[in-house]
Design an enzyme around this catalytic site. Structure first.
Site, PDB file in Angstrom:
ATOM      1  CG  HIS A  53      46.027  28.924 -55.357  1.00  0.00           C
ATOM      2  ND1 HIS A  53      45.086  28.395 -56.311  1.00  0.00           N
ATOM      3  CD2 HIS A  53      45.212  29.834 -54.727  1.00  0.00           C
ATOM      4  CE1 HIS A  53      43.932  28.997 -56.236  1.00  0.00           C
ATOM      5  NE2 HIS A  53      43.971  29.821 -55.172  1.00  0.00           N
ATOM      6  CD  GLU A  68      43.671  33.460 -54.222  1.00  0.00           C
ATOM      7  OE1 GLU A  68      43.429  33.831 -55.352  1.00  0.00           O
ATOM      8  OE2 GLU A  68      43.814  32.407 -53.582  1.00  0.00           O
ATOM      9  CG  HIS A 126      41.983  30.103 -50.186  1.00  0.00           C
ATOM     10  ND1 HIS A 126      43.258  29.629 -50.403  1.00  0.00           N
ATOM     11  CD2 HIS A 126      41.101  30.340 -51.247  1.00  0.00           C
ATOM     12  CE1 HIS A 126      43.233  29.536 -51.656  1.00  0.00           C
ATOM     13  NE2 HIS A 126      42.048  29.930 -52.111  1.00  0.00           N
ATOM     14  NE  ARG A 146      37.207  22.860 -57.847  1.00  0.00           N
ATOM     15  CZ  ARG A 146      37.429  22.304 -59.100  1.00  0.00           C
ATOM     16  NH1 ARG A 146      37.578  21.295 -59.412  1.00  0.00           N
ATOM     17  NH2 ARG A 146      36.998  23.361 -60.110  1.00  0.00           N
TER      18      ARG A 146
END
Length: 256
Positions: A53, A68, A126, A146
């Site tokens: 991200h 996050e 991740h 992605r």
């Protein structure tokens, strides 16, 4: 409830997946009073894509930064999370590994056990493994790039992913456990606590403004509004929440 190819049709109580649907995410839409943070449950039966991200600083128009964290609430014995790389890697090495699928071997995979907390700064590459139930707290953003998706027919975003990815190992300072105390995250975008029973005075002092309360066990109320496991309660401040029937509760607010 959000269907995902990697989701589950046998959700843990109190959730029940609709017939024929594989539910991977359960979102609690941010209320207007607290639009900055989003809380989700995640349930996995397969690996999620390798992704990354952007930060607020390197997001392009139409994108939004996303930091996050994951709190593991249930895990199969061999459940793992991939966070960061085993060693420093250059952008061209990440690109080549994403194209040929060897990026899984470049990533560092961590055993995941109930009570583990992992904070992911923006730019951390991740992937979530199978056999996990997580609570995810994040900036309210759906911007995801992605790098690799195991051959699934979904769009990849290599150019943008490579532009924001950090080719480095994951810092140990971003890992915690519920055994370390009630404060799981006190970061630049949100505060995240796990409490048992009623909060201590320091928690009340830290949550004087709008908050979200997620009961994992027991019940909460704020005025006439009640919430139990599987639900999320909004309150204007911690001191208006009745914790007399609380057992284990997660508290989230935006950073001050």
């Amino acid at each position: 409830m959000v269907e995902k190819v990697w989701g589950r049709d046998d959700l843990p109580a109190p959730f029940v997946a609709p017939q024929g649907q594989r539910i991977g995410e359960i979102w609690f839409e941010p209320p207007p009073e607290l639009p900055q943070v989003l809380i989700k449950y995640l349930f996995t039966s397969e690996k999620l894509s390798v992704q990354v991200h952007p930060s607020d600083a390197n997001a392009l128009p139409g994108e939004a930064g996303k930091e996050e964290c994951w709190l593991v609430i249930d895990a199969a014995p061999d459940a793992r999370l991939a966070i960061g790389f085993r060693h420093a890697v250059e952008r061209e090495d990440i690109a080549a590994a994403a194209r040929d699928g060897s990026i899984e071997q470049l990533l560092q995979w961590y055993p995941a056990r109930p009570g583990d907390l992992f904070y992911l700064p923006a730019g951390t590459v991740h992937a979530i493994g199978e056999g996990l139930a997580l609570v995810e707290v994040q900036q309210a953003s759906d911007t995801t790039f992605r790098l690799y998706d195991y051959g699934r027919p979904r769009e990849l975003h290599l150019d943008r992913a490579l532009a924001v990815a950090r080719g480095e190992p994951y810092a140990a300072a971003h890992r915690r456990s519920i055994a370390d105390g009630p404060v799981l995250v006190d970061g630049p975008f949100f505060r995240f606590d796990r409490i048992e029973g009623a909060p201590e005075p320091a928690t009340f002092a830290a949550f004087t403004g709008p908050l979200l309360a997620l009961p994992l066990a027991g019940k909460l109320s704020a005025g006439d509004v009640r919430a139990g496991p599987g639900e999320c309660l909004y309150a204007p401040a911690c001191d208006v929440v009745d914790f007399s029937h609380a057992e284990v509760t997660l508290l989230v607010r935006a950073a001050i």
